[in-house]
Design a protein around this motif. Structure first.
Motif, PDB file in Angstrom:
ATOM      1  N   LEU A   1     -62.937  72.421  -5.109  1.00 56.72           N
ATOM      2  CA  LEU A   1     -63.339  71.237  -5.853  1.00 56.72           C
ATOM      3  C   LEU A   1     -62.921  71.429  -7.296  1.00 56.72           C
ATOM      4  O   LEU A   1     -63.214  72.477  -7.889  1.00 56.72           O
ATOM      5  CB  LEU A   1     -64.843  71.009  -5.758  1.00 56.72           C
ATOM      6  N   VAL A   2     -62.220  70.450  -7.860  1.00 57.37           N
ATOM      7  CA  VAL A   2     -61.744  70.559  -9.242  1.00 57.37           C
ATOM      8  C   VAL A   2     -62.116  69.291 -10.004  1.00 57.37           C
ATOM      9  O   VAL A   2     -62.134  68.196  -9.475  1.00 57.37           O
ATOM     10  CB  VAL A   2     -60.220  70.792  -9.319  1.00 57.37           C
ATOM     11  N   SER A   3     -62.401  69.505 -11.298  1.00 57.12           N
ATOM     12  CA  SER A   3     -62.730  68.405 -12.194  1.00 57.12           C
ATOM     13  C   SER A   3     -62.298  68.785 -13.602  1.00 57.12           C
ATOM     14  O   SER A   3     -62.401  69.947 -13.981  1.00 57.12           O
ATOM     15  CB  SER A   3     -64.236  68.133 -12.161  1.00 57.12           C
ATOM     16  N   SER A   4     -61.811  67.800 -14.333  1.00 60.17           N
ATOM     17  CA  SER A   4     -61.412  68.048 -15.709  1.00 60.17           C
ATOM     18  C   SER A   4     -61.903  66.904 -16.577  1.00 60.17           C
ATOM     19  O   SER A   4     -61.448  65.769 -16.430  1.00 60.17           O
ATOM     20  CB  SER A   4     -59.885  68.168 -15.813  1.00 60.17           C
ATOM     21  N   PRO A   5     -62.837  67.178 -17.496  1.00 60.00           N
ATOM     22  CA  PRO A   5     -63.398  66.098 -18.321  1.00 60.00           C
ATOM     23  C   PRO A   5     -62.358  65.420 -19.215  1.00 60.00           C
ATOM     24  O   PRO A   5     -62.451  64.234 -19.480  1.00 60.00           O
ATOM     25  CB  PRO A   5     -64.462  66.800 -19.162  1.00 60.00           C
ATOM     26  N   ASP A   6     -61.336  66.155 -19.654  1.00 58.28           N
ATOM     27  CA  ASP A   6     -60.327  65.570 -20.528  1.00 58.28           C
ATOM     28  C   ASP A   6     -59.318  64.718 -19.779  1.00 58.28           C
ATOM     29  O   ASP A   6     -58.617  63.911 -20.371  1.00 58.28           O
ATOM     30  CB  ASP A   6     -59.576  66.675 -21.278  1.00 58.28           C
TER      31      ASP A   6
END
Length: 139
Positions: free
Chosen positions: A129-134
């Motif tokens: 699972l991956v997430s990037s706020p930018d």
């Protein structure tokens, strides 16, 4: 002669109609996704503009599944990524609790490697699972 042309047209209709339906069915059947491909192993939360999982390798070490993935940053700025592993048994059920989210800073134009080790020998599959706020866009 007119009756022969009508029979011939009907004959062509009978032959070509099923053929057209068969060809149309072949064209609209979705292809199955390779269960070991990157899209099948990665669950991306939101749209990521600059970061992507570019390579995944997995092997068993001392009866535990070990996973290594490469994260690429195509931007000229550093990018923040959060990731975690979800471990699955042979039937696709989640084993234990999900790993906690891990922060990772991926430098501009660089690649970083992340590692995961299954908590138990019953884990035979995984998802990253991956997430990037930018990079998260409007879904």
């Amino acid at each position: 002669m007119k009756e022969t042309n009508t029979k011939r047209k009907r004959h062509h209709f009978v032959i070509f109609t099923p053929l057209l339906f068969a060809l149309n069915a072949c064209a609209t059947i979705p292809t199955a996704q390779n269960p070991n491909s990157i899209p099948a192993k990665v669950e991306q939360l939101g749209e990521m503009s600059y970061l992507r999982v570019s390579n995944i390798a997995a092997q068993t070490r001392k009866q535990l599944l070990f996973v290594q993935a490469e994260i690429s940053n195509s931007d000229s700025d550093n990018q923040q990524l959060f990731y975690r592993f979800k471990w699955l048994d042979a039937h696709g059920f989640v084993i234990g609790n999900d790993d906690p989210w891990q922060p990772l800073l991926v430098y501009a134009g660089q690649k970083q490697t992340i590692n995961g080790l299954a908590p138990t020998p019953q884990a035979t599959d995984f998802r990253i699972l991956v997430s990037s706020p930018d990079n998260t866009g409007n879904p």
